[in-house]
Design an enzyme around this catalytic site. Structure first.
Site, mmCIF file in Angstrom:
data_model
loop_
_atom_site.group_PDB
_atom_site.id
_atom_site.type_symbol
_atom_site.label_atom_id
_atom_site.label_comp_id
_atom_site.label_asym_id
_atom_site.label_seq_id
_atom_site.Cartn_x
_atom_site.Cartn_y
_atom_site.Cartn_z
ATOM 1 N N LYS A 133 0.821 -1.216 0.000
ATOM 2 C CA LYS A 133 0.000 0.000 0.000
ATOM 3 C C LYS A 133 0.854 1.265 0.000
ATOM 4 C CE LYS A 133 -4.285 -1.851 1.849
ATOM 5 N NZ LYS A 133 -3.952 -3.301 1.946
HETATM 6 C C1 LIG Z 1 -4.522 -4.365 1.108
HETATM 7 C C2 LIG Z 1 -3.759 -5.621 1.014
HETATM 8 C C3 LIG Z 1 -4.119 -6.657 0.133
HETATM 9 C C4 LIG Z 1 -5.363 -6.608 -0.737
HETATM 10 O O1 LIG Z 1 -5.253 -5.658 -1.767
HETATM 11 P P1 LIG Z 1 -6.580 -5.164 -2.539
HETATM 12 O O2 LIG Z 1 -6.088 -4.094 -3.439
HETATM 13 O O3 LIG Z 1 -7.491 -4.624 -1.467
HETATM 14 O O4 LIG Z 1 -7.162 -6.323 -3.245
HETATM 15 C C5 LIG Z 1 -3.324 -7.791 0.078
HETATM 16 N N1 LIG Z 1 -2.239 -7.917 0.869
HETATM 17 C C6 LIG Z 1 -1.851 -6.954 1.734
HETATM 18 C C7 LIG Z 1 -0.651 -7.169 2.602
HETATM 19 C C8 LIG Z 1 -2.587 -5.762 1.844
HETATM 20 O O5 LIG Z 1 -2.209 -4.824 2.719
#
Ligand SMILES: *Cc1c(COP(=O)(O)O)cnc(C)c1O
Length: 469
Positions: free
Chosen positions: A118
């Protein structure tokens, strides 16, 4: 000029990129999406070979933004977002791939300040938002809620930005000491951490309650429904593809550990722009709403259960609406009625749109993983490839290992193992040595880093009023 439309706007009003950036969710409840996907030619793709991640990202975002942020400025914003030492890149490769099995690669998206993928999109979002606010002589107060990972990632991205103040709610129970410490160390200046005496759902309810009040209706959001965030994820796929192939005649498959469908949607957009992707494989954990949707054509809210890949614990996948818009041939009236039915009944049968055939044609498939699968895969990669992956990444690799790999498969690494040491220990019997920057993090949690409140919207409003300027 690439303009954006809301998936639910029957009038098809077009917006510029920077307007959608500040607005987040459209007023009609829809999500913003380009009127048409910009295309990338074979020649352009060749030119991107050998380029750094910020260069690849700049080239693609410049196309996606279509002039609404001047190119020279955009380049500077991207260089700032991915600069050292925020991104702990080896050989300045911000998203390196590594081989973990025959024809299977893991693409590391987690070299940012909080060790989560993120970070990548949020760093860029923060820079772009701050630029637009500065340009328009505005300020923005953001109120968010986190169950753990989004909080620190958003705070690291927005810390010190002059035009933005961030209030982040987190539940008093449920977060790990590591997560608390990651957030706590960012308190101060424009970052306010608020600990709510309740669960994550209580935090989300408080956000809704406060924003529903006219005095606070202007509060912004940083969640993954923001088009700015999704569009910043498209370059991951180009960067991964370019590393795994030697020529544009080769195809690859991507596997994406999925929750809210933001990351894999960016992969879909990359494919629609012309990147030679064959399959986009959705990996879920026990919360398998998306896996069921792909297999049955029925989209149904399912109460989420807490798992050892917690960032994928979802009850519905908000960004799926953007893909569904294409599946219903971009008819906003149809999309709107489908989403209203879904909101009302918690369930909608999409077989009337031939969804299963259409998803297949677009290259989508899916698979799921359990706690035991995660443990097995972490152990297997440690034994056979001498590499340690986090539990979310393990969900993806599990799904990748289950399929035949006749062409290169790239599985996304969405967090680093240091964030989930308990599960790693359960899998391989020990806790790996931490990188210098995370050693003893929990011990540095200072008193006063979190302002504690009960589940009380009035107290939250007061706190925001006192601190928002
Ligand atoms: C947010 C997140 C996801 C999922 O991603 P999306 O874009 O919501 O599908 C997967 N793994 C981790 C570690 C995350 O922080």
């Amino acid at each position: 000029m690439v303009n954006l439309i809301s998936t639910r706007d029957v009038n098809g009003k077009q917006l510029k990129y920077t307007d959608a950036l500040l607005e987040g969710l459209a007023q009609d409840g829809g999500l913003y999406i380009p009127c048409e996907y910009p295309q990338i030619s074979n020649e352009e793709l060749n030119k991107l070979r050998g380029k750094t991640y910020p260069q690849v990202s700049f080239y693609l975002k410049d196309k996606l933004i279509g002039g609404d942020i001047p190119s020279g400025i955009l380049k500077h914003l991207i260089d700032t977002a991915y600069s050292q030492p925020k991104f702990n890149s080896e050989n300045s490769n911000t998203t390196p791939i590594r081989k973990v099995a025959d024809n299977l690669y893991v693409q590391n998206l987690s070299l940012g300040p909080t060790a989560a993928f993120k970070d990548m999109a949020l760093q860029q979002l923060g820079q772009e938002m701050n630029y637009v606010l500065d340009r328009d002589n505005k300020n923005l107060v953001i109120l968010g809620a986190t169950s753990g990972d989004t909080g620190s990632s958003a705070e690291a991205a927005l810390k010190g930005l002059k035009k933005i103040v961030l209030f982040m709610l987190s539940p008093k129970v449920g977060m790990s000491d590591f997560q608390k410490a990651q957030m706590g160390q960012l308190t101060g200046g424009n970052i306010f951490n608020i600990s709510v005496d309740g669960r994550f759902d209580d935090c989300q309810d408080l956000v809704k309650l406060v924003k529903g009040n006219p005095e606070f209706a202007h509060l912004g959001a940083v969640n993954s429904i923001n088009w700015g965030r999704i569009s910043s994820q498209v370059p991951y796929y180009f960067a991964g593809y370019l590393q795994a192939t030697n020529s544009n005649s080769e195809m690859v498959d991507f596997v994406v550990p999925s929750g809210n469908f933001g990351n894999i949607l960016a992969g879909y957009i990359a494919k629609r722009m012309g990147l030679p992707i064959r399959n986009l494989i959705i990996a879920t954990n026990e919360n398998n709403v998306l896996d069921k949707l792909v297999k049955t054509g029925i989209y149904e809210v399912t109460p989420s259960q807490i798992t050892s890949s917690p960032s994928m614990d979802i009850s519905k996948a908000s960004n799926f609406e953007r893909l569904l818009f294409d599946i219903v041939d971009r008819n906003p009236a149809v999309l709107k009625s489908v989403m209203e039915e879904f909101a009302k009944n918690g369930k909608v049968d999409l077989n009337k749109f031939g969804i299963r055939e259409k998803l297949k044609k677009l290259g989508f498939s899916s698979g799921k993983s359990t706690h035991q699968d995660r443990l097995n895969v972490i152990k297997k990669l440690y034994d056979e490839a001498q590499t340690i992956i986090d539990p979310h990444t393990a969900d993806g690799v599990k799904v990748a290992l289950d399929k035949t790999r006749d062409i290169p498969v790239i599985s996304m690494e969405t967090a680093l193992p240091v964030k989930f040491e308990d599960t790693i220990k359960e899998a391989i019997g020990f806790v790996p040595t931490r990188e210098e920057r995370f050693v003893g993090l929990e011990n540095n949690l200072k008193g006063g880093a979190f302002h504690s409140i009960p589940i009380d919207a009035e107290m939250l409003k007061d706190y925001i009023r006192k601190n928002q300027n």
